[in-house]
Design an enzyme around this catalytic site. Structure first.
Site, mmCIF file in Angstrom:
data_model
loop_
_atom_site.group_PDB
_atom_site.id
_atom_site.type_symbol
_atom_site.label_atom_id
_atom_site.label_comp_id
_atom_site.label_asym_id
_atom_site.label_seq_id
_atom_site.Cartn_x
_atom_site.Cartn_y
_atom_site.Cartn_z
ATOM 1 N N HIS A 41 52.978 51.412 33.874
ATOM 2 C CA HIS A 41 53.347 50.036 33.537
ATOM 3 C C HIS A 41 54.245 49.436 34.621
ATOM 4 O O HIS A 41 54.099 48.270 34.987
ATOM 5 C CB HIS A 41 54.054 49.995 32.176
ATOM 6 N N HIS A 52 60.348 47.245 25.455
ATOM 7 C CA HIS A 52 61.394 47.602 24.490
ATOM 8 C C HIS A 52 62.152 46.415 23.926
ATOM 9 O O HIS A 52 62.983 46.579 23.042
ATOM 10 C CB HIS A 52 62.392 48.558 25.150
ATOM 11 N N CYS A 103 49.876 52.526 18.282
ATOM 12 C CA CYS A 103 49.487 52.897 19.650
ATOM 13 C C CYS A 103 50.261 54.130 20.131
ATOM 14 O O CYS A 103 49.713 55.022 20.786
ATOM 15 C CB CYS A 103 49.775 51.745 20.610
ATOM 16 N N HIS A 107 49.630 57.293 22.662
ATOM 17 C CA HIS A 107 50.076 56.918 24.008
ATOM 18 C C HIS A 107 51.593 56.856 24.071
ATOM 19 O O HIS A 107 52.200 55.880 23.632
ATOM 20 C CB HIS A 107 49.486 55.554 24.382
ATOM 21 N N GLY A 109 55.168 56.668 26.102
ATOM 22 C CA GLY A 109 55.613 56.098 27.365
ATOM 23 C C GLY A 109 56.251 57.113 28.289
ATOM 24 O O GLY A 109 55.939 57.198 29.473
ATOM 25 N N HIS A 121 41.754 67.015 17.285
ATOM 26 C CA HIS A 121 40.317 66.951 17.558
ATOM 27 C C HIS A 121 39.753 68.084 18.398
ATOM 28 O O HIS A 121 38.567 68.158 18.579
ATOM 29 C CB HIS A 121 40.002 65.645 18.287
ATOM 30 N N GLU A 400 32.385 69.589 1.373
ATOM 31 C CA GLU A 400 31.625 70.244 0.322
ATOM 32 C C GLU A 400 30.680 69.250 -0.368
ATOM 33 O O GLU A 400 29.666 69.630 -0.943
ATOM 34 C CB GLU A 400 32.660 70.723 -0.693
ATOM 35 N N ARG A 424 34.831 78.442 -2.788
ATOM 36 C CA ARG A 424 34.982 78.532 -1.327
ATOM 37 C C ARG A 424 35.244 79.953 -0.832
ATOM 38 O O ARG A 424 34.790 80.326 0.239
ATOM 39 C CB ARG A 424 36.160 77.662 -0.900
HETATM 40 O O1 MEZ Z 1 39.361 69.250 -2.043
HETATM 41 C C1 MEZ Z 1 38.861 69.600 -0.972
HETATM 42 O O2 MEZ Z 1 39.422 70.384 -0.215
HETATM 43 C C2 MEZ Z 1 37.527 69.102 -0.589
HETATM 44 C C3 MEZ Z 1 36.760 68.386 -1.621
HETATM 45 C C4 MEZ Z 1 37.062 69.379 0.617
HETATM 46 C C5 MEZ Z 1 35.720 69.041 1.029
HETATM 47 O O3 MEZ Z 1 34.960 69.957 1.320
HETATM 48 O O4 MEZ Z 1 35.390 67.855 1.062
#
Ligand code: MEZ
Length: 615
Positions: A41, A52, A103, A107, A109, A121, A400, A424
């Protein structure tokens, strides 16, 4: 997957940095990789006060609201950035997060930017200010004066917001503290639905279900280790919880069936959209409309008590403002579980230490530690749930509900190997025994159309496709004919309403509508059933079996509701049911402390009228 993530994130970042007169994307990305955002920046002649605000001293609030306001002011909000993206083919991180976060969540600063995205992710993406550059400005602890509230809620997920709104609506001054830069917790990731029995939405669809049946299913699913009194509260208040959510703007009118449930009782938005982002969005909006005091980047270090053992408040570490104390008449713990903490998981279950988790990175379990330091008993800590279908190589849960709507599980040889609607623990155990310890969730276009949340898996590039079962099998590297035979045999079982081989109970749909799809899945750590002990009034119980005065808890930080294995859909139900109870009882206790006592003894918390008795 990685490549898509990289391209998309870099593209988004470059857009954010160079909204007009964009230099070549690669050049910008390369530059961004090497430099902190503040420096970038500065190079563009943006001064410190532009981000700021003006003032003698730069003061950043813990929620970073001023900085975020200025980001949006210059660059536009997430929706605008998403709409302006030239690359329409790849995932756009701005569109994926519209309405959900600031943001500065991604991100930073003056600090590394990559960590938060990568933790969620598993994208191997370079971003401006990679952690290799270090964090030159760690927050300094500064002790400032004590603030006051009637009720402090620790943890901003579904249970926290529910408790906070409930206490606020009873006329109390509430402060909600969230350690992460984004509120929502694991509730924001909840996919499949919210279990509830005897609801108006079930009735409208002619679904036969009962509170007693939900109690029985939950007890059985939990291997009869759950506290029956808590399970009765869960099921008995579930329909009222659905009504309450609906009354504050939620749409949970679609009803599906999840594993271990004897009837469809998983409530979710119309068309089978993902339940968590919707519910947390509604809760956040309600808190905003009420102008509630919600503080992000605010970690609670300690619960304070007086000499009599009554809770008197909390010590908070604000990211920018330092350490301070909030005095409160009651504290509600809603900090979630510890699935994202390999050390803690490994301490209780060494065999799961290396396993990936479907959880958000804040699920570290510190709430259980501070609760236990304040005298709470911990129960069922070894009970850790493995979810059978986490997309291989990622943290993305394949809900599920995809199986609930008809999908099957096949192994690398193209064969079914388990009743897909079993609990499960059993489905995970069976999957781990297959070649490579993984499986494929296989579905067709009919199932895709029946459940909106599946679009998200396509959006993330997780789905492999074929025009026919044979073609899909070949794409997956298995004998296509075997997969076709497996699907054909399954379809016959659906027609006959009898799955002789695996005894699957709900044979919802045959897989006959082209195209055919598959997502590779592996079991991953999904939920920690253990936590602080509570009673049906959501009071935290100490090692001596007595309530810790002034301390309440709800949601995954607690133990006892789910015993040895949680049923899908019971978690969101628990957060709302016990969030309401904890908020109401904390508010009741705070109110009782405000009114002069006539007689002796502990103040009696008042439960709101519509909540059923706890047994
Ligand atoms: O409650 C859960 O953990 C759930 C329904 C998970 C899922 O598989 O969607």
């Amino acid at each position: 997957m990685k490549r898509i993530g990289q391209v998309a994130m870099l593209f988004g970042l470059v857009l954010l940095l160079f909204p007009a007169g964009l230099p070549a994307a690669e050049k910008g990305a390369e530059h961004a990789r090497k430099t902190l955002l503040a420096d970038l920046h500065k190079e563009k002649q943006v001064s410190c006060t532009d981000c700021h605000g003006k003032g003698k001293k730069i003061v950043v609030d813990d929620g970073e609201s001023q900085v975020n306001f200025n980001c949006v002011n210059c660059h536009g909000g997430l929706a605008k950035l998403a709409a302006g993206a030239k690359d329409k083919e790849h995932i756009n991180p701005h569109s994926s997060h519209v309405g959900a976060m600031n943001c500065t969540v991604c991100h930073q600063g003056h600090q590394s930017s990559a960590a938060y995205c990568n933790q969620c992710h598993t994208f191997d993406l370079p971003m401006a200010g990679d952690s290799a550059l270090g964090d030159p400005r760690p927050s300094r602890p500064v002790l400032r004066e004590v603030e006051r509230a009637d009720v402090v809620v620790v943890g901003g997920g579904g249970a926290g917001y529910t408790a906070a709104i409930t206490a606020h609506d009873m006329g109390l001054k509430v402060i909600l503290l969230e350690k992460q830069p984004v509120a929502g917790g694991n509730s924001m990731l909840a996919a499949g639905g919210m279990n509830a029995a005897e609801t108006k939405f079930q009735a409208a669809k002619g679904i036969k279900d009962s509170v007693d049946q939900m109690v029985q299913d939950t007890m059985k699913g939990g291997k009869n280790q759950s506290d029956p009194a808590l399970v009765k509260v869960l099921a008995g208040n579930s329909a009222a919880a659905v009504d309450w959510l609906t009354s504050i703007g939620a749409d949970i009118s679609d009803v599906g069936r999840l594993a271990g449930a004897s009837a469809p009782r998983a409530h979710r938005p119309t068309g089978g959209a993902t339940v968590g982002p919707h519910i947390t969005g509604v809760l956040k909006k309600n808190a905003e409309q009420r102008k509630m005091d919600v503080r992000l980047n605010s970690r609670v270090l300690e619960i304070r008590k007086d000499r009599s053992g009554r809770v008197t408040g909390v010590v908070v570490q604000g990211k920018h403002t330092g350490t301070y104390t909030i005095a409160a008449r009651a504290v509600v713990l809603t900090t979630g579980g510890f699935s994202a903490n390999p050390k803690k998981v490994g301490a209780y279950r060494p065999e799961y230490r290396e396993m990936k988790t479907s959880n958000q990175p804040g699920a570290m379990g510190e709430g259980m530690d501070i609760g236990s330091q304040a005298g709470a008993a911990l129960v069922d800590m070894k009970e850790i749930q493995i979810h059978p279908t986490v997309a291989a190589g990622s943290r993305i849960l394949i809900s599920e509900s995809v199986r609930g709507n008809g999908a099957i599980l096949v192994n690398r040889e193209g064969k079914r190997f388990v009743n897909e609607m079993t609990t499960r623990d059993k489905a995970s155990e069976a999957t781990l025994k297959q070649t490579g310890g993984s499986a494929f969730v296989v579905f067709d276009e009919g199932i895709r159309k029946s459940l909106k949340q599946i679009d998200g898996y396509f959006h993330l590039g997780l789905v492999k496709a074929g025009a026919t079962p044979v073609e899909l099998g070949r794409v997956l590297g298995m004998p296509g004919e075997t997969l076709a035979q497996t699907i054909e045999a399954y379809n016959k079982a659906v027609d006959a309403k009898d799955d002789a081989e695996f005894k699957r109970p709900n044979l919802t749909r045959a897989l006959r509508t082209p195209g055919y799809y598959a997502i590779e899945v592996k079991p991953g750590i999904h939920y920690t059933m253990g936590g602080v002990k509570i009673d049906p009034a959501a009071r935290v119980i100490g090692e001596d079996g007595k309530p810790v005065a002034g301390l309440f808890a709800a949601g995954e930080v607690t133990g006892g509701v789910h015993g040895g294995n949680r049923l899908g859909g019971n978690s969101i139900c628990e957060t709302i049911v016990f969030g309401r109870i904890a908020g109401a009882h904390a508010a009741g206790e705070a109110k009782a402390l405000m009114t002069p006592k006539k007689g002796k003894g502990a103040p009696k918390p008042a439960a709101p009228k519509e909540m059923k008795k706890a047994s």
